[in-house]
Structure formats: C-alpha cells, structure tokens
Design an enzyme around this catalytic site. Sequence first.
Site, short mmCIF file in Angstrom:
data_model
loop_
_atom_site.label_atom_id
_atom_site.label_comp_id
_atom_site.label_asym_id
_atom_site.label_seq_id
_atom_site.Cartn_x
_atom_site.Cartn_y
_atom_site.Cartn_z
N GLU A 60 26.63 -29.01 1.62
CA GLU A 60 26.60 -29.06 3.08
C GLU A 60 27.07 -30.42 3.58
OE1 GLU A 60 26.14 -26.26 4.02
OE2 GLU A 60 24.55 -25.22 2.93
N GLY A 75 26.83 -16.33 -1.78
CA GLY A 75 26.45 -17.74 -1.68
C GLY A 75 25.13 -18.00 -0.99
N HIS A 99 0.74 0.39 10.49
CA HIS A 99 1.12 -0.99 10.17
C HIS A 99 2.48 -0.99 9.45
CE1 HIS A 99 -1.00 0.57 6.64
NE2 HIS A 99 -0.36 -0.32 5.90
N GLY A 114 19.30 -33.82 -1.82
CA GLY A 114 19.52 -32.86 -0.75
C GLY A 114 20.68 -31.92 -0.95
N GLU A 174 9.46 -10.52 -1.98
CA GLU A 174 10.52 -9.51 -2.17
C GLU A 174 11.92 -10.11 -2.22
OE1 GLU A 174 6.97 -7.43 -0.35
OE2 GLU A 174 8.07 -9.29 0.06
N ASP A 230 18.31 -29.82 -6.27
CA ASP A 230 16.95 -30.08 -5.79
C ASP A 230 16.70 -29.44 -4.43
OD1 ASP A 230 18.66 -31.81 -4.47
OD2 ASP A 230 17.57 -33.65 -5.00
N ASP A 257 0.80 -1.22 0.00
CA ASP A 257 0.00 0.00 0.00
C ASP A 257 0.84 1.28 0.00
OD1 ASP A 257 0.80 -0.44 2.62
OD2 ASP A 257 -1.05 0.32 3.50
N ASN A 300 19.90 -35.06 -6.43
CA ASN A 300 20.86 -35.91 -5.72
C ASN A 300 20.56 -35.98 -4.22
OD1 ASN A 300 21.62 -33.33 -5.09
ND2 ASN A 300 23.70 -33.49 -5.92
#
Length: 568
Positions: A483, A420, A122, A479, A59, A450, A37, A477
Amino acid sequence: MADIATRELRQPIDIAEYLFRRLREVGIRSVHGVPGDYNLTALDYLPNCGLHWVGNCNELNAGYAADGYARVNGIAALVTTFGVGELSAINAIAGAYSEYVPIVHIVGQPHTRSQKDGMLLHHTLGNGNYNVFAGMYAGISTTMARLDETYDAATLIDNAIRECWIRSRPVYITLPTDMVTRKIEGERLKTPIDLSSPPNDPEKEDYVVDVVLKYLHAAKRPVILVDACAIRHRVLEEVHDLVEASGLPTFVAPMGKGAVNEAHKFYGGVYAGTGSNPGVRDQVESSDLILSIGAIKSDFNTAGFSYHTGQLNTIDFHSTYVRVRYSEYPEINMKGVLRKVIQGMGSIKSNPVHHISNQLSEQEQGSREQKITHAWLWPTFGQWLQENDVVITETGTANFGIWDTRFPSGVTAISQVLWGSIGYSVGACQGAALAAKEQGNRRTVLWVGDGSLQLTVQELSPMIRNNLNPIIFVICNEGYTIERFIHGWDASYNDIQTWDHQGLPVAFGATDKYKGYKVTTRDELTKLFANQDFCSAPFLQLVEVHMPREDAPAALRITAEAAASRNK
C-alpha cells in the site's frame, strides 16, 4: 412409522449423510466451517461419514482455509450457518470464484416451514425474505442447489458436486434443518458421480489441432507460457508431456507458479512483462509463437498489464475455448486438444532456454550487507526449499518476491494474485497444511507480512488444535508495504501496531509443540536454514524476519506504480 414415500425406497438414507458421503467420495477428508444452530444437526453426521471437522475461528477464515485445502487436495467443503455465517464467508468464496477454486459451500438454513411462513427468526433481515442471501451468492457460485424437497435432493447434490469439480469454482448448497433427516434413495451411492469433462466434438477438435500444428510447425522461435487455469482445470499432465515432447522453452505467469516442474531443463522462469527477469522477458517477447495455456491476464499477474506480446503470435488454450491468433473456437476444452497436439507434433524448431537459478547476483555475493533484503532473500529461500513443499505467499512483498525463486520439483505454490484479499494466506495456510498432512505430511511454508497477519491471526488456533506443523515466516517491515508503494508512504493508515509474533502461538495454546525465532541479519537466517531440527518441521514454528521498511521486490515496485497511475 415411516411414510409411504420412505417405504418405497430400496436403501433409505438421510439427506445429510448422502451429501457427506458424496463429499468423501470425491476426495474430501476434512470439512471447514463454524457451527451455528441451523447447521448443528447436520454436523452430527460427519464422523460416521469419515469426515473430520476442522473448527475454524470465523467463517471468513474458514473460507480462506477451504480455498487453501482445495488448492492442495483438489476440492474442499465449507459449512456455515444461514445469514450471519454465510455472509462472513462471502469474501472468501468470491475469491475462490475469481481464481477458479472448487469449494462445496453448504449453508444450514431454518426449517422450510419457517421460511414459507416468513417468520421473523434470528439471522434474518427481519423482513421475511429468506432468498436474499442466496441471491448474493448467485453471482459467485457456478451452481445453486436448494434442497427444499426430497424428490430431487440427490440429483441436485450430485450435479452441484460435479459442476464444482468440472468448472473448478464454488457451488452453493442450502440444507434446511428439517431436510437434514429426510430420507432419500441411498442406492445412488453405488454409482460414483461422473467427474469427467464433456468430450469435445471430434471433428471440431481435429480441425483445431490441425490449425495449431500448422502454426507451430511454421514458427521459428516458439515458447510455452503456462498460467493458473492449467492447474485449476487439471491439464498439468498434458503440459508436462508437451514440454517433454517439444523441448520448447517453457515459462510460467506468476499465478502459474508450480504448474511446471521448475527443475526441468526446459524451464525458463516467470514471465510478467516488465516485471520479469530481463533474460526471460527478451526470450518471451522475441518469440514468434506463444502457446499460452490457461492464461489469466490480470494486472498483478502481468505486472501492471505490461505484457509486450501480440495476439497475432499467440495461441490461447482454455477450458471452454481455444483461440488461434484472432480466430476463436468455442466449446472446445484444451485437455483433448493438447493431447492430440502432443501426439501429432513430430519435430519442431526449438531454441535454448534462458537459464534461471537460485544463484545470488554478483552484487549480492560480494556484499557484506547484513540487512535481509528481498534481492537476497528469495534466491536464498529457493536454495532452502525441498521437493514437494507447499509454499503460500501473501499478497504483497512475498507474492512478488517468490517470482525470483526457482522451485525444486513437486512444489505447490499458493497465492491470491487476482482477488488479492489481505490476510488470505494465513487461513489458506491452515487448509493447505491440513491437506498436506493428509497427503503424507508434505512440508508447508507460509510467508506473510506483519500487516496481513493481523487480519486473520486467529487461524493459528485451528493449526494448533489440528496438530499442524507449518513453518510461518512473518516479514516484519512496519506495516502495509504494498500500500505504501501505491499511495501514502508516510501515512498513518499504512502503519500497524507492533506485535510480539513469537508469543502469538503461545497465547493460542501452543505449549511444548511450538518454537519461535527472531532473525534480523542474513547470517542468522542462513544459520536457521541450516538447522536440521528447524528444517524437519516437527511442529508449528514461527519466524520473525526483520526487513527494511523501504525495501520491496522490483516487480512489486513496477506493479504498484502502474496501480497508482490507474487510480489517478
């Protein structure tokens, strides 16, 4: 009845229209963002200013998309609403700041009177403080323009856009609801914003050039190493001319992929320390002088800080300084220095370049293996690429695998090696594909894991809505592979829920202008690459590429090991 100040204007124009006409002037054709708004009235001005509203799903994705758009187009614009909207985008803007991507971020704010009165509106923190969010952005914006008064609004707008372009970093512009329709002098629009960089001091520039040439002529095994800031600060023409004139072996850092014509005979590959091809590493690290242009020596960009080069043998060219060995020359832009080095270079010593191609290794050529591995995939993908493609790779296996792909000429590479942020590439793909469409429908290709896809998958919807036609390869693959290599190989937090990827665009509204594929073998992917309908990219296409969970590019393994060691 117009007030006295407005009657004195020669060509009155609303602030919002002035702002948007300036955006179009610098090459922006589409504006990313989400309506709210506090920005709705401003958005009404876009069509009459020749600007297309993209309409993103949130956003954060809009910020990623603006980043991708800017990397193809040169500059981008993002519109969010106050508080909730701008904070949703802050991660994307921080990434753009980190990686030198120019985005004009416009924030629709409450009425200036409401702000002065500290009203509990708000989207506020409920404490009457309307400066807190701008304060958060101050550290990730090269310029802040608060459009709270008419007398300086045009000057602030012009300065912000100029700084965004020259510094190649985001700027922050506030546009309160009552300022949207305020009148300012429109005659300024007859004078384009000066986007030229301030010239170097001639005497200082000539001195630096002489010093550079002295070491260059004395070197026996010099090489050129190009990185991301050569792209961001627009010296690619100078880089090309330097390569042509010198005949020196030329390499790129991972963030510099696409900065050099990789089809050129002097191109030698990607240098990333121990993550490099052995021939590349040997030639760069045995050189006695490195002309380093626009370097960003981050951990992922150097395969875990594994450069084995010394500052004593390096000349660094940057947008704000040049460093020759251990002597630094501040307030010198590399553009003018490089041009004069080319002009005064004459004959220098050069050595043959180590040849890089998309040829499969002998081991892979003779293999009957049908699993799609990274060692096989990336050279094969390189053979399929076309000139002028736009290639986006997600942080993870794709980001490291693309190092082993030699591009045809004109390819633009997009990745977020330094910041990253996982999921970046999907939003960036939407923005890049839109900019590519505006440039004549260059083919846009995305490689995303994925796991990463699940963070920002909603951006498939704006791709469909805007009739974009990227080819999206989803590496399946199981996941978060990067990591896993850092920590928690079998931990549940690195696992994901399996999705029907081919069905996702259909769920987002794609009908006849969409096609999905699933490939599990090398023969299936080779056959798909040979399919001319697929290659022509007539509409959005998504390909599930199933790969072994335990497989990863060698460079990723090296970098992940270094990250794991530092984390301890």
